[in-house]
Scaffold this active site. Structure first.
Site, mmCIF file in Angstrom:
data_model
loop_
_atom_site.group_PDB
_atom_site.id
_atom_site.type_symbol
_atom_site.label_atom_id
_atom_site.label_comp_id
_atom_site.label_asym_id
_atom_site.label_seq_id
_atom_site.Cartn_x
_atom_site.Cartn_y
_atom_site.Cartn_z
ATOM 1 N N LYS A 288 2.707 10.597 -0.834
ATOM 2 C CA LYS A 288 2.758 9.952 -2.149
ATOM 3 C C LYS A 288 3.771 10.665 -3.044
ATOM 4 O O LYS A 288 4.026 11.853 -2.854
ATOM 5 C CB LYS A 288 1.378 10.065 -2.820
ATOM 6 C CG LYS A 288 0.306 9.166 -2.244
ATOM 7 C CD LYS A 288 -1.002 9.347 -3.016
ATOM 8 C CE LYS A 288 -2.124 8.508 -2.412
ATOM 9 N NZ LYS A 288 -1.894 7.058 -2.511
ATOM 10 N N ARG A 362 -9.246 2.831 4.988
ATOM 11 C CA ARG A 362 -9.748 1.774 5.875
ATOM 12 C C ARG A 362 -10.006 2.294 7.288
ATOM 13 O O ARG A 362 -10.839 1.758 8.008
ATOM 14 C CB ARG A 362 -8.780 0.585 5.856
ATOM 15 C CG ARG A 362 -7.427 0.876 6.399
ATOM 16 C CD ARG A 362 -6.388 -0.154 5.948
ATOM 17 N NE ARG A 362 -6.020 0.006 4.536
ATOM 18 C CZ ARG A 362 -5.174 -0.787 3.883
ATOM 19 N NH1 ARG A 362 -4.626 -1.823 4.495
ATOM 20 N NH2 ARG A 362 -4.887 -0.566 2.624
HETATM 21 N N1 BES Z 1 -6.552 6.214 -2.325
HETATM 22 C C1 BES Z 1 -5.499 5.258 -2.340
HETATM 23 C C2 BES Z 1 -5.738 4.113 -3.317
HETATM 24 C C3 BES Z 1 -5.822 4.456 -4.791
HETATM 25 C C4 BES Z 1 -4.734 4.235 -5.612
HETATM 26 C C5 BES Z 1 -6.996 4.918 -5.349
HETATM 27 C C6 BES Z 1 -4.825 4.496 -6.961
HETATM 28 C C7 BES Z 1 -7.069 5.191 -6.695
HETATM 29 C C8 BES Z 1 -5.984 4.981 -7.509
HETATM 30 C C9 BES Z 1 -5.327 4.666 -0.942
HETATM 31 O O1 BES Z 1 -5.627 5.504 0.108
HETATM 32 C C10 BES Z 1 -3.897 4.289 -0.808
HETATM 33 O O2 BES Z 1 -3.075 5.167 -0.799
HETATM 34 N N2 BES Z 1 -3.621 2.992 -0.698
HETATM 35 C C11 BES Z 1 -2.294 2.510 -0.565
HETATM 36 C C12 BES Z 1 -2.291 1.480 0.518
HETATM 37 C C13 BES Z 1 -0.912 1.078 0.986
HETATM 38 C C14 BES Z 1 -0.236 2.222 1.683
HETATM 39 C C15 BES Z 1 -1.044 -0.098 1.899
HETATM 40 C C16 BES Z 1 -1.884 1.910 -1.904
HETATM 41 O O3 BES Z 1 -2.737 1.346 -2.592
HETATM 42 O O4 BES Z 1 -0.736 2.046 -2.273
HETATM 43 MN MN MN Z 2 -3.983 6.700 0.698
#
Ligand code: BES
Ligand code: MN
Ligand code: ZN
Length: 510
Positions: A288, A362
Site C-alpha cells: 500500500k 477474502r
Molecule cells: N483492508 C483493506 C480494505 C480497507 C480499506 C479497509 C480502507 C479499511 C479502510 C483490504 O485488505 C484491501 O486492501 N482491499 C483492497 C482490495 C483490492 C486490492 C482489490 C482495496 O480495497 O483496495
Molecule cells: Mn489489503
C-alpha cells in the site's frame, strides 16, 4: 515494547460509575432534568424542585433554549437549589418523541458531565415512556459508550487531573431495582463494545496475531469454550489460503474458535459469526502507499466485533448456541511472503490465483467460512470484515454493506440495524458479477478489476459458503476511522456488537 495491560487493566473499564436510586432531590453535584418544547418538567420533577420551572423559563430566553432535541441549557449555581448546576435537556415536541433514542440521549448527557464530577439524572419525563426500566438501561449504555476513552499510552496527565477520574452518575428513577435489572444485560453489551473498541484501537506492535489470540482466550472466564488452531493445525486441516496471507509475518497465524452453549438443548443448531482479523495490512508484496497506512491496524475490526459479541452473549447468558470464528494473520512483505501470480489451494479444494496480495481478507475468510459451514453446520453464518475501500466509495461511513444469499437473514439484519442505529445497506450479488472473478489459471482469482470492488469481493466469499444461509458485512467504513459521535470518541466504533447482539436477542433465543 510497551505493554497495554498489567496495572492499567482497571483503567480500561472504569470511565464512569453508575448507580440507581429512588427519585429524590440531590444535595450536591450537577442535576440533569428533561423538558419538552413547552419547557415543562415532568410532574415528579416539578414537585421535587419548586422554583425550578421559573428558573428555567427565565434562563431559556437569554440562553436561546427552546427545548428542541439535543439542545441543552446549563444553569450554574441555580438559585434556591442546593446543587451546583442544573442541566436542562430538550426533548422537543410530539413528533420528535417517535425518534427518541435513549442510547443517544445517554451519550448526549454524558457529554455534559466532566470527569471527576458528580451528577444526578432525574430520569422522569414530561410524557409517557412505554418501558421505563428498558429506557434507563439503554440510557446507561449510551453513557458508558460516550465515557469510553482509549488513553492507556498517554503518559502525560492533563493539567486538570480531576478530569481524568471517572464521573459518578446517579440515575434517580421510580423503580430503581427494575432499572438495575434491565441495565445488567445492557452492561454486558457495553462491555462487549468496549472490548471490541480496545482491540481495534491497540497499536499493531502490541496487538499482533499471537497477542490477539491470547486476548480472545480470556473469554474462557465467562464460560466460552475457546480453541486455538495454530499454524500446524491449520496446515493439517488444509487452510492454505489463510496461511498464505500470514506467510511473510514474524508472528504465527491462527484461527480462534469460540463456542457459547446457552440454548436449552446442546444440539440446537448454532448461529455463527466469522471475523477478519488482519492485525496489520501492509498490502504485502502489492504494498500500500505510505499515506494513512497506520490505519491498517484496524483491519482486524471484524474479528474484534466477533470477540466483543461473544463476550456480550456469554456475559448476559444469552439462550443461544453461538460459534465465533476469527482468522488472525498479519499481511507483510517479506522474502517468504506470497506473490501475485501464486496459486493456492483453499480448504474447500478450490484453487485461488493471487492477483493482488492486498486482497488478503477474502483469502482468510474463504477458509474460515468453509470450515465453519462444514464443521458446525450453522443455521446461519454472518461474517464481518474491513474488506474493501470500495465500500467507502459506495456508502461512505454511514452504512455497512450487506450482502446475503438469504432474504430472511438479510431482513433480520436490516431490522436489527434500524433498532440499534448500526445501519446496513443491502448490495447485490449476481451471476454476472461472479464471472468477473473467474481465473485463467485457477478456479477463481482474488480480485475482480476496478469496478464493483465490494461486490466482486462478496462474490468471492459466496463461493466458499457451501449453500449455508449467509450474510457478509463489509465494515471498512463503519468500524474504523469513524467520526466522533454522541456515543463514541471516534476511530474505533465497536461497530456490529450491538447490531448482532440485537439480531440474536430478537431472532435466535429460545
Ligand atoms: N483492508 C483493506 C480494505 C480497507 C480499506 C479497509 C480502507 C479499511 C479502510 C483490504 O485488505 C484491501 O486492501 N482491499 C483492497 C482490495 C483490492 C486490492 C482489490 C482495496 O480495497 O483496495
Ligand atoms: Mn489489503
Ligand atoms: Zn485488509
Amino acid at each position: 515494547m510497551v505493554r497495554a495491560r498489567d496495572d492499567d487493566e482497571e483503567d480500561m473499564r472504569d470511565f464512569v460509575k453508575i448507580a440507581f436510586a429512588p427519585i429524590a432531590a440531590p444535595e450536591a453535584g450537577a442535576l440533569v432534568v428533561f423538558v419538552g418544547e413547552d419547557l415543562e418538567l415532568s410532574e415528579a420533577a416539578a414537585a421535587l424542585l419548586p422554583g425550578a420551572k421559573a428558573l428555567i423559563k427565565a434562563a431559556a430566553e437569554p440562553g436561546k433554549f427552546k427545548g428542541k432535541p439535543s439542545m441543552s441549557l446549563d444553569i450554574l449555581a441555580p438559585h434556591g437549589l442546593s446543587v451546583s448546576r442544573l442541566v436542562v435537556i430538550g426533548l422537543g415536541g410530539e413528533k420528535d418523541r417517535a425518534e427518541l433514542d435513549f442510547v443517544t440521549l445517554g451519550g448526549l448527557v454524558m457529554g455534559k458531565i466532566p470527569g471527576g464530577s458528580e451528577a444526578t439524572i432525574l430520569f422522569d419525563f414530561p410524557f409517557e415512556i412505554a418501558n421505563l426500566p428498558a429506557a434507563a438501561a439503554d440510557f446507561t449504555l449510551g453513557v458508558r459508550l460516550r465515557a469510553y476513552r482509549f488513553e492507556i499510552y498517554k503518559t502525560k496527565k492533563p493539567d486538570d487531573e480531576e478530569k481524568d477520574k471517572p464521573a459518578a452518575i446517579t440515575i434517580a428513577i421510580k423503580d430503581p431495582a427494575a432499572a438495575k435489572r434491565e441495565a445488567k444485560a445492557r452492561d454486558a453489551v457495553a462491555d462487549g463494545v468496549v472490548l471490541a473498541r480496545n482491540l481495534v484501537n491497540e497499536p499493531p506492535n502490541v496487538l499482533n496475531p499471537e497477542e490477539f489470540a491470547r486476548r480472545a482466550a480470556e473469554l474462557e472466564e465467562l464460560g466460552v469454550e475457546v480453541e486455538i488452531l495454530d499454524e500446524k493445525a491449520l496446515g493439517k486441516l488444509g487452510m492454505r489460503a489463510l496461511l498464505a496471507v500470514g506467510q511473510g509475518s514474524h508472528y504465527e497465524s491462527s484461527v480462534v474458535i469460540m463456542r457459547w452453549h446457552g440454548a436449552k438443548s446442546s444440539k440446537a443448531k448454532p448461529i455463527a459469526f466469522i471475523g477478519k482479523g488482519v492485525c496489520f495490512d501492509t498490502g504485502g508484496i502489492s504494498i500500500k502507499p505510505a499515506g494513512g497506512m497506520e490505519d491498517m491496524k484496524g483491519d482486524m475490526a471484524g474479528a474484534a466485533c466477533v470477540v466483543g459479541l461473544m463476550h456480550a452473549l456469554a456475559a448476559r447468558k444469552a439462550k443461544v448456541n453461538a460459534v465465533g470464528a476469527i482468522g488472525l494473520v498479519e499481511n507483510m512483505p517479506d522474502g517468504r511472503a506470497q506473490r501475485p501470480g501464486d496459486i493456492v489451494k483453499s480448504l474447500s479444494g478450490q484453487t485461488i490465483e493471487i492477483i493482488n496480495t492486498d486482497a488478503e481478507g477474502r483469502l482468510v475468510l474463504a477458509d474460515l467460512l468453509w470450515h465453519v459451514a462444514s464443521k458446525y453446520k450453522p443455521q446461519g453464518m454472518i461474517d464481518l470484515a474491513t474488506l474493501t475501500g470500495a465500500i467507502l466509495v459506495a456508502l461512505a461511513q454511514e452504512y455497512s454493506g450487506l450482502f446475503s444469499n438469504d432474504d430472511d437473514l438479510a431482513a433480520k439484519l436490516e431490522a436489527a440495524g434500524k433498532a440499534t442505529g448500526e445501519k446496513v445497506w443491502r448490495m447485490p450479488l449476481a451471476k454476472a458479477y461472479d464471472k468477473m472473478i473467474d481465473s485463467k489459471f485457477a478456479d477463481v482469482k482474488n480480485t475482480g478489476g476496478r469496478h464493483g470492488g465490494s461486490i466482486t469481493a462478496a462474490q468471492f466469499l459466496q463461493r466458499f459458503v457451501d449453500g449455508t444461509p449467509w450474510a457478509h458485512l463489509d465494515i471498512a467504513g463503519s468500524a474504523m476511522g469513524s467520526p466522533a459521535s454522541e456515543t463514541s470518541q471516534g476511530w474505533a466504533s465497536g461497530w456490529g456488537v450491538r447490531l448482532l447482539d440485537r439480531l440474536v436477542a430478537d431472532n435466535y433465543e429460545k
